[in-house]
Design a protein around this motif. Structure first.
Motif, PDB file in Angstrom:
ATOM      1  N   PRO A   3       0.852  -1.184   0.000  1.00  0.00           N
ATOM      2  CA  PRO A   3       0.000   0.000   0.000  1.00  0.00           C
ATOM      3  C   PRO A   3       0.888   1.235   0.000  1.00  0.00           C
ATOM      4  N   HIS A   8      -2.235   7.126  -2.066  1.00  0.00           N
ATOM      5  CA  HIS A   8      -3.451   7.331  -1.283  1.00  0.00           C
ATOM      6  C   HIS A   8      -3.763   8.813  -1.116  1.00  0.00           C
ATOM      7  N   PHE A  15     -13.278   8.702  -5.570  1.00  0.00           N
ATOM      8  CA  PHE A  15     -14.472   7.868  -5.683  1.00  0.00           C
ATOM      9  C   PHE A  15     -15.676   8.710  -6.078  1.00  0.00           C
ATOM     10  N   LEU A  46     -17.222   0.540  -7.082  1.00  0.00           N
ATOM     11  CA  LEU A  46     -16.570   1.268  -5.990  1.00  0.00           C
ATOM     12  C   LEU A  46     -16.402   0.377  -4.758  1.00  0.00           C
ATOM     13  N   ALA A  49     -13.517  -1.795  -5.407  1.00  0.00           N
ATOM     14  CA  ALA A  49     -12.275  -1.030  -5.274  1.00  0.00           C
ATOM     15  C   ALA A  49     -11.928  -0.848  -3.799  1.00  0.00           C
ATOM     16  N   MET A  50     -12.936  -0.517  -3.004  1.00  0.00           N
ATOM     17  CA  MET A  50     -12.710  -0.309  -1.576  1.00  0.00           C
ATOM     18  C   MET A  50     -12.078  -1.563  -0.966  1.00  0.00           C
ATOM     19  N   GLN A  51     -12.603  -2.735  -1.357  1.00  0.00           N
ATOM     20  CA  GLN A  51     -12.117  -3.971  -0.757  1.00  0.00           C
ATOM     21  C   GLN A  51     -10.725  -4.345  -1.271  1.00  0.00           C
ATOM     22  N   TRP A  53      -8.422  -2.438  -3.217  1.00  0.00           N
ATOM     23  CA  TRP A  53      -7.342  -1.446  -3.118  1.00  0.00           C
ATOM     24  C   TRP A  53      -6.859  -1.278  -1.682  1.00  0.00           C
ATOM     25  N   GLY A  54      -7.789  -1.319  -0.738  1.00  0.00           N
ATOM     26  CA  GLY A  54      -7.397  -1.158   0.656  1.00  0.00           C
ATOM     27  C   GLY A  54      -6.483  -2.292   1.087  1.00  0.00           C
ATOM     28  N   PHE A  55      -6.738  -3.477   0.544  1.00  0.00           N
ATOM     29  CA  PHE A  55      -5.996  -4.672   0.926  1.00  0.00           C
ATOM     30  C   PHE A  55      -4.653  -4.744   0.231  1.00  0.00           C
TER      31      PHE A  55
ATOM     32  N   MET B  23     -16.824   5.421   1.144  1.00  0.00           N
ATOM     33  CA  MET B  23     -16.109   4.208   0.719  1.00  0.00           C
ATOM     34  C   MET B  23     -14.629   4.498   0.563  1.00  0.00           C
ATOM     35  N   GLN B  24     -14.350   5.657  -0.042  1.00  0.00           N
ATOM     36  CA  GLN B  24     -12.945   6.005  -0.234  1.00  0.00           C
ATOM     37  C   GLN B  24     -12.240   6.168   1.114  1.00  0.00           C
ATOM     38  N   HIS B  26     -12.960   4.739   3.883  1.00  0.00           N
ATOM     39  CA  HIS B  26     -12.779   3.420   4.482  1.00  0.00           C
ATOM     40  C   HIS B  26     -11.615   2.688   3.816  1.00  0.00           C
ATOM     41  N   MET B  27     -11.571   2.772   2.489  1.00  0.00           N
ATOM     42  CA  MET B  27     -10.497   2.124   1.741  1.00  0.00           C
ATOM     43  C   MET B  27      -9.143   2.679   2.185  1.00  0.00           C
ATOM     44  N   GLN B  28      -9.079   3.997   2.370  1.00  0.00           N
ATOM     45  CA  GLN B  28      -7.812   4.609   2.743  1.00  0.00           C
ATOM     46  C   GLN B  28      -7.377   4.216   4.170  1.00  0.00           C
ATOM     47  N   TRP B  30      -7.995   1.274   5.493  1.00  0.00           N
ATOM     48  CA  TRP B  30      -7.410  -0.058   5.308  1.00  0.00           C
ATOM     49  C   TRP B  30      -5.982   0.054   4.787  1.00  0.00           C
ATOM     50  N   GLY B  31      -5.828   0.924   3.767  1.00  0.00           N
ATOM     51  CA  GLY B  31      -4.508   1.116   3.169  1.00  0.00           C
ATOM     52  C   GLY B  31      -3.485   1.537   4.223  1.00  0.00           C
ATOM     53  N   MET B  34      -2.744  -1.366   6.692  1.00  0.00           N
ATOM     54  CA  MET B  34      -1.900  -2.381   6.049  1.00  0.00           C
ATOM     55  C   MET B  34      -0.475  -1.868   5.889  1.00  0.00           C
ATOM     56  N   GLN B  35      -0.356  -0.578   5.531  1.00  0.00           N
ATOM     57  CA  GLN B  35       0.980  -0.020   5.362  1.00  0.00           C
ATOM     58  C   GLN B  35       1.742  -0.026   6.690  1.00  0.00           C
ATOM     59  N   THR B  38       3.052  -3.406   7.201  1.00  0.00           N
ATOM     60  CA  THR B  38       4.200  -3.650   6.315  1.00  0.00           C
ATOM     61  C   THR B  38       5.454  -2.998   6.887  1.00  0.00           C
ATOM     62  N   PRO B  48      -7.929 -10.215  -0.272  1.00  0.00           N
ATOM     63  CA  PRO B  48      -9.388 -10.238  -0.133  1.00  0.00           C
ATOM     64  C   PRO B  48      -9.960 -11.397  -0.964  1.00  0.00           C
TER      65      PRO B  48
END
Lengths: 370, 113
Positions: A3, A8, A15, A46, A49-51, A53-55, B23-24, B26-28, B30-31, B34-35, B38, B48
């Protein structure tokens, strides 16, 4: 598995921005009649992508990634819906150019979408609500917070606005056909018959939905509210279409539409004559919708038992039928012969396959009666 | 030091309700989480999962379609991490953004060779 915060940080509001852009381009591609399908597909893309990209990590070109996933999703859903109808060829064309998308095309589509969401047929509230949803990528709770309105009110306003712009598309089609017919080379019986058909359909447009956005069937539509101007235009085109021996599909469909519209009361509908026309239509029109419509009329003339037999035969011929209409008709006929349990099962099958919020609501309400 | 497995479940219903902006965000989150894993050298592996799947069961290897009855039970992803103890692995999992959407994390210790 790396990531990257730098990426980011670069995607501020990506989105939300992409929601509007992709909705506009895909609506340009698949037509405003598929707007709901498009919106659902973009939402799904979307979520994916959320699932993903976040991972893992954000792809090099996130916009292209989202566009491709959403476009494929629309095509998959269209294929599923159209498997049973005559529109498969349309999907094939879409698949052909689903991958090449450039900025100019996106900007053109966005401009078209701005015109659609700010169409003069919409009230200013509807214009703002629809623009926030389709162009700016806000969802219903966000819009209701911004406009200080109840979420239910926002939902209704959106639904009403979408229906209005769809109706406008129908009127646009009539206008184009009218231009075609005005040209001496195209003032043919067939074009006149098509115009008659469209005008008959448009005359009933406003009465097909109630104030709660519920579907109203022919039997319960307020005939007083049918648009007399469109009916008169339709009659004129229909008589002009009868100049030659040639009887096209549009002639038959327009004649059927006239038999629905002309009687004063639903009870006066001339079902045997409509059945005769459908019998002729299904000789040349092999579409499932023509066959299903004929069976509905057959039930009025020869009773539900006969109609159910033909429906079973149809299922035998098309065992993979995915049409929600098929199962809705089956449910109606089963109710008529008192097979309530079977009818509930058919309604469930229909709800499973319906893809339009208004239709699903209609079917659910019906289901809840038993 | 042992390897621990995180199994992520649930949260789908809430995620479907989120706006693109949420959503964005939330995604960020997670990012970023995870970072962090790492950078600390904790993260071993993980992906996933889609909702597609099959199950083979019984001696006659009966094939059962697709995932699994309740949405909350479906595993949506997994991670393999390094930690000194189950307690520490649980502490690390507490920062996972999945809880914002009412999801859950199952933490399992792997057996050492």
């Amino acid at each position: 598995m790396a990531p990257n915060n730098q990426i980011h940080n670069k995607i501020d509001h990506l989105f939300r921005r992409e929601y509007g852009k992709i909705c506009a381009s895909l609506t340009g591609r698949f037509g405003i009649k598929n707007l709901q399908l498009v919106e659902d597909a973009v939402q799904d893309a979307l979520i994916k992508a959320m699932q993903v990209w976040g991972f893992t990590s954000i792809p090099a070109n996130p916009s292209a990634w989202l566009y491709k996933v959403a476009a494929n999703r629309v095509i998959d859903n269209l294929k599923r819906v159209q498997k049973s109808s005559a529109l498969c060829a349309e999907t094939e064309i879409f698949i052909g150019f689903s991958d090449n998308v450039d900025d100019e095309w996106i900007n053109d589509s966005l401009l078209k979408m701005i015109f659609a969401t700010c169409h003069p047929c919409l009230s200013s509230t509807e214009q703002i609500t629809l623009s926030l949803k389709l162009l700016c990528g806000f969802n219903v709770p966000e819009i209701s917070r911004a406009l200080i309105k109840k979420t239910e009110a926002v939902k209704k306003s959106l639904l009403r606005a979408k229906n209005k712009i769809r109706e406008d598309v129908c009127e646009e089609a009539v206008r184009l056909a009218y231009i075609l017919q005005s040209h001496p080379n195209f003032d043919t019986p067939e074009v006149n018959a098509l115009l008659a058909l469209m005008c008959f359909n448009l005359s009933r447009f406003a009465t097909r939905q109630g104030s709660e956005m519920q579907l109203i069937t022919l039997e319960f539509q307020d005939r007083e509210l049918w648009d007399k101007n469109y009916i008169n235009m339709a009659i004129r085109f229909l008589s002009k279409s009868a100049r030659e021996e040639n009887l096209s599909k549009y002639h038959l469909e327009a004649a059927i539409a006239s038999l629905y519209v002309m009687p004063q009361k639903f009870e006066d509908t001339d079902w045997p004559e409509i059945l005769r026309l459908y019998n002729m239509l299904t000789i040349s029109d092999f579409s499932l919708s023509a066959k299903l419509n004929r069976i509905v009329v057959l039930a009025k003339v020869n009773g539900a038992v006969t109609a159910l037999k033909e429906l079973d035969q149809l299922y035998h011929d098309y065992p993979k039928i995915e049409s929600h209409t098929f199962f809705a008709i089956k449910a109606n006929l089963e109710l008529e012969v008192g097979e309530v349990n079977k009818a509930i099962k058919s309604l469930d099958e229909s709800i499973l396959r319906a893809n339009n919020a208004i239709e699903i609501k209609f079917l659910r309400n019906k289901r809840d009666l038993y | 030091m042992s390897k621990y497995l995180y199994l992520f479940r649930g949260g789908d219903a809430r995620m479907a309700e989120l706006s693109p902006e949420e959503m964005q965000e939330h995604m960020q989150k997670w990012g970023a989480w995870m970072q962090g894993l790492t950078e600390k050298g904790i993260l071993v592996d993980g992906l996933p999962l889609t909702k597609e799947g099959k199950r083979l069961t019984g001696q006659d290897k009966m094939l059962i379609d697709g995932p699994y009855t309740e949405g909350a039970e479906v595993v949506g992803g997994y991670l393999l991490i390094n930690a000194n103890s189950l307690v520490e692995a649980v502490e690390i999992a507490k920062d996972c953004p999945i809880f914002e959407n009412n999801g859950e994390v199952e933490v399992r210790e792997t057996m050492n060779m």
